[in-house]
Design a protein around this motif. Structure first.
Motif, PDB file in Angstrom:
ATOM      1  N   PRO A  29       1.933  -6.878  10.192  1.00 26.10           N
ATOM      2  CA  PRO A  29       1.454  -8.498   9.648  1.00 26.10           C
ATOM      3  C   PRO A  29       0.963  -8.197   8.392  1.00 26.10           C
ATOM      4  CG  PRO A  29       0.601  -8.220  11.994  1.00 26.10           C
ATOM      5  CD  PRO A  29       1.197  -6.797  11.692  1.00 26.10           C
ATOM      6  N   GLU A  30       1.080  -9.285   7.429  1.00 26.61           N
ATOM      7  CA  GLU A  30       0.538  -9.056   6.234  1.00 26.61           C
ATOM      8  C   GLU A  30      -0.763  -8.940   6.002  1.00 26.61           C
ATOM      9  OE1 GLU A  30       0.865  -8.583   2.046  1.00 26.61           O
ATOM     10  OE2 GLU A  30       2.406  -8.755   3.428  1.00 26.61           O
ATOM     11  N   CYS A  31      -1.453  -9.442   6.826  1.00 30.22           N
ATOM     12  CA  CYS A  31      -2.952  -9.328   6.978  1.00 30.22           C
ATOM     13  C   CYS A  31      -3.291  -7.831   7.207  1.00 30.22           C
ATOM     14  CB  CYS A  31      -3.651 -10.087   8.149  1.00 30.22           C
ATOM     15  SG  CYS A  31      -3.093  -9.707   9.784  1.00 30.22           S
ATOM     16  N   VAL A  32      -2.626  -6.853   7.744  1.00 31.46           N
ATOM     17  CA  VAL A  32      -3.003  -5.398   7.945  1.00 31.46           C
ATOM     18  C   VAL A  32      -2.764  -4.798   6.691  1.00 31.46           C
ATOM     19  CG1 VAL A  32      -2.203  -3.419   9.183  1.00 31.46           C
ATOM     20  CG2 VAL A  32      -2.032  -5.569  10.343  1.00 31.46           C
ATOM     21  N   TYR A  33      -1.797  -5.110   6.057  1.00 33.47           N
ATOM     22  CA  TYR A  33      -1.525  -4.414   4.666  1.00 33.47           C
ATOM     23  C   TYR A  33      -2.884  -4.833   3.574  1.00 33.47           C
ATOM     24  CZ  TYR A  33       3.150  -3.756   6.327  1.00 33.47           C
ATOM     25  OH  TYR A  33       4.175  -3.170   7.007  1.00 33.47           O
ATOM     26  N   GLN A  34      -2.902  -6.134   3.468  1.00 35.63           N
ATOM     27  CA  GLN A  34      -4.054  -6.530   2.807  1.00 35.63           C
ATOM     28  C   GLN A  34      -5.393  -6.110   3.256  1.00 35.63           C
ATOM     29  OE1 GLN A  34      -3.854 -11.110   3.071  1.00 35.63           O
ATOM     30  NE2 GLN A  34      -2.053 -11.198   2.062  1.00 35.63           N
ATOM     31  N   LYS A  35      -5.775  -6.128   4.364  1.00 36.35           N
ATOM     32  CA  LYS A  35      -7.198  -5.557   4.614  1.00 36.35           C
ATOM     33  C   LYS A  35      -7.204  -3.960   4.317  1.00 36.35           C
ATOM     34  CE  LYS A  35     -10.159  -7.524   6.370  1.00 36.35           C
ATOM     35  NZ  LYS A  35     -11.271  -7.827   5.789  1.00 36.35           N
ATOM     36  N   MET A  36      -6.168  -3.260   4.624  1.00 37.28           N
ATOM     37  CA  MET A  36      -6.077  -1.743   4.327  1.00 37.28           C
ATOM     38  C   MET A  36      -6.296  -1.599   2.825  1.00 37.28           C
ATOM     39  SD  MET A  36      -3.414  -0.244   7.033  1.00 37.28           S
ATOM     40  CE  MET A  36      -3.862   1.452   6.435  1.00 37.28           C
ATOM     41  N   ASP A  37      -5.570  -2.520   1.936  1.00 38.98           N
ATOM     42  CA  ASP A  37      -5.843  -2.402   0.456  1.00 38.98           C
ATOM     43  C   ASP A  37      -7.125  -2.715   0.035  1.00 38.98           C
ATOM     44  OD1 ASP A  37      -4.539  -2.028  -2.156  1.00 38.98           O
ATOM     45  OD2 ASP A  37      -5.140  -4.124  -2.262  1.00 38.98           O
ATOM     46  N   ALA A  46      -8.842   1.840  10.405  1.00 40.72           N
ATOM     47  CA  ALA A  46      -9.507   1.135  11.503  1.00 40.72           C
ATOM     48  C   ALA A  46      -9.521  -0.137  10.962  1.00 40.72           C
ATOM     49  CB  ALA A  46     -10.846   1.685  11.320  1.00 40.72           C
ATOM     50  N   GLY A  47     -10.071  -0.556   9.702  1.00 43.79           N
ATOM     51  CA  GLY A  47      -9.716  -1.959   9.072  1.00 43.79           C
ATOM     52  C   GLY A  47      -8.384  -2.764   9.281  1.00 43.79           C
ATOM     53  N   GLY A  48      -7.386  -1.742   8.990  1.00 43.65           N
ATOM     54  CA  GLY A  48      -6.016  -2.434   9.268  1.00 43.65           C
ATOM     55  C   GLY A  48      -6.003  -2.760  10.936  1.00 43.65           C
ATOM     56  N   LEU A  49      -6.391  -1.815  11.766  1.00 39.07           N
ATOM     57  CA  LEU A  49      -6.296  -2.092  13.098  1.00 39.07           C
ATOM     58  C   LEU A  49      -6.902  -3.558  13.588  1.00 39.07           C
ATOM     59  CD1 LEU A  49      -5.450  -1.478  16.085  1.00 39.07           C
ATOM     60  CD2 LEU A  49      -7.276   0.008  15.971  1.00 39.07           C
ATOM     61  N   LEU A  50      -8.061  -3.607  12.918  1.00 37.57           N
ATOM     62  CA  LEU A  50      -9.030  -4.728  13.278  1.00 37.57           C
ATOM     63  C   LEU A  50      -8.492  -6.030  12.774  1.00 37.57           C
ATOM     64  CD1 LEU A  50     -11.923  -6.137  13.888  1.00 37.57           C
ATOM     65  CD2 LEU A  50     -12.819  -5.661  11.898  1.00 37.57           C
TER      66      LEU A  50
END
Length: 393
Positions: free
Chosen positions: A17-25, A260-264
């Motif tokens: 999901p796009e939110c995973v990439y955004q959160k990891m960045d 971990a942030g991406g998983l969240l």
């Protein structure tokens, strides 16, 4: 350039999901510090992310009141810690399902060489590759289990194992239950507490839709593993021994705050698809994958000379294993890639036992097509058309 049709989601779900990439960045740029290793504000904020990940994982698995969540770099690392840490004796009998990954099989064999315990396979029915419960009961009565290892979903056939039934039978002998939920957590409902599990392993980069570098296990309260992996934990640093309390006892080294942030973010996205409830989000994506799985099977069944390896329809999700008569599995994968830009996995899939049951050695394994939440019906149709063209020569 034609876009690749990706049907290897059992290896890792892609894309995320796009939110995973955004959160990891975002975390890489603003919070990529060592969680739990400093008293400054950023380190405390990073700890909050890790704590939130644990809380959400426990909620998904219905384990908040009965288990601790341990984070590791992968499911393989988690299984090694569990197998390396359980107190196996030479007289013990350890049961494994024939669907187990080499993260279980090889790790157990390494320990067996040192200790000498017995490894038995849970039996399959002769007419299909599903667990034979009645025969299993007989085996348990004859040789009581000390530990039972089972995948929740087979990474080869997509078979959903009857985890609760197996656990209920094994618990009659006080066995400890270890479930590998790498192919199911976030896709199929799991009830750690009700199923009376002792350990539940997950892979964040598969059906949870997080990134590589996230995995771990849930460990029931009062269970304790012997130290297997040691190092810094950010606390009690003058003590040469590892802590005894979970999760710190099993988390040596710097936590991967970025993954971990991406998983969240992935878990928050799952919950959002259920309007704030994990159960509804899981049901939403399960129904989609079930539809895609059935569409894939229906298409392949119409083609002559396709050998399908199907579990019962009511215990099957996401993965379809097959072969084409006259072709080696690896050759089919190569043709699909080079001529059609379709990505599938071929061979034995790091699961050595199930292929004796399937009888696929003459094909050098199976072709595995696995769908994900972003797979489209049009991609399934293109895949089926490609298989038909290959057989037409």
């Amino acid at each position: 350039m034609k876009r690749t049709i990706y049907l290897d989601h059992a290896a890792t779900t892609f894309p995320k999901p796009e939110c995973v990439y955004q959160k990891m960045d975002e975390i890489n740029r603003s919070l990529a510090v060592n969680a739990g290793r400093g008293s400054y504000a950023l380190a405390r904020k990073a700890v909050n992310v890790i704590d939130k990940v644990r809380m959400e994982l426990a909620e998904i698995a219905h384990a908040a009141q009965v288990a601790e969540v341990v984070l590791t770099p992968s499911a393989t690392c988690a299984l090694n810690e569990i197998i390396g840490g359980i107190k196996l004796r030479q007289t013990d009998t350890v049961y494994v399902s024939p669907f187990e990954h080499n993260a279980v099989i090889r790790s157990l064999h390494l320990k067996q060489e040192k200790i000498g315990f017995t490894i038995e396979e849970l039996p399959c029915r002769e007419d299909c590759a599903e667990i034979d419960i009645e025969k299993m009961k007989y085996m348990f009565a004859k040789n009581p289990p000390a530990y039972v290892f089972m995948s929740h979903v087979s990474n080869v056939t997509g078979y959903i194992l009857p985890v609760e039934r197996i656990s209920n039978e094994a618990k009659k002998y006080q066995a400890e239950i270890i479930v590998d939920a790498s192919q199911s957590m976030g896709l199929i409902p799991i009830d750690f507490a009700a199923w009376d599990l002792d350990y539940l392993v997950f892979a964040g980069h598969k059906t949870l839709y997080g990134a590589f570098g996230t995995g771990g296990f849930l460990i029931r309260h009062k269970r304790r593993l012997e130290p297997y992996f040691a190092g810094g934990t950010g606390s009690d640093s003058l003590n040469p021994r590892m802590p005894i309390q979970a999760p710190m006892a099993y988390e040596a080294g710097s936590p991967n705050i970025v993954s971990a942030g991406g998983l969240l973010a992935a878990m928050e996205d799952l919950k959002a698809h259920g309007n704030g409830a994990y159960e509804d989000g899981i049901h939403f994506f399960y129904e989609k994958e079930k539809m895609l799985t059935e569409r894939l099977i229906t298409g392949l069944q119409k083609i002559k000379n396709v050998q399908l390896y199907l579990p019962p329809a009511d215990a099957h999700i996401g993965i379809v294993a097959f072969n084409l008569k006259g072709y080696q599995a690896g050759d089919v994968g190569m043709i699909l890639d080079e001529d059609y830009q379709i990505a599938v996995r071929t061979g034995y899939h790091c699961a050595p036992l199930i292929h004796k049951v399937l009888g696929d050695e003459s094909y050098a394994g199976v072709v595995r097509a696995s769908v994900g939440r972003f797979t489209t019906e049009e991609e399934i149709e293109s895949f089926v058309d490609a298989v038909e063209e290959i057989l037409e020569g």
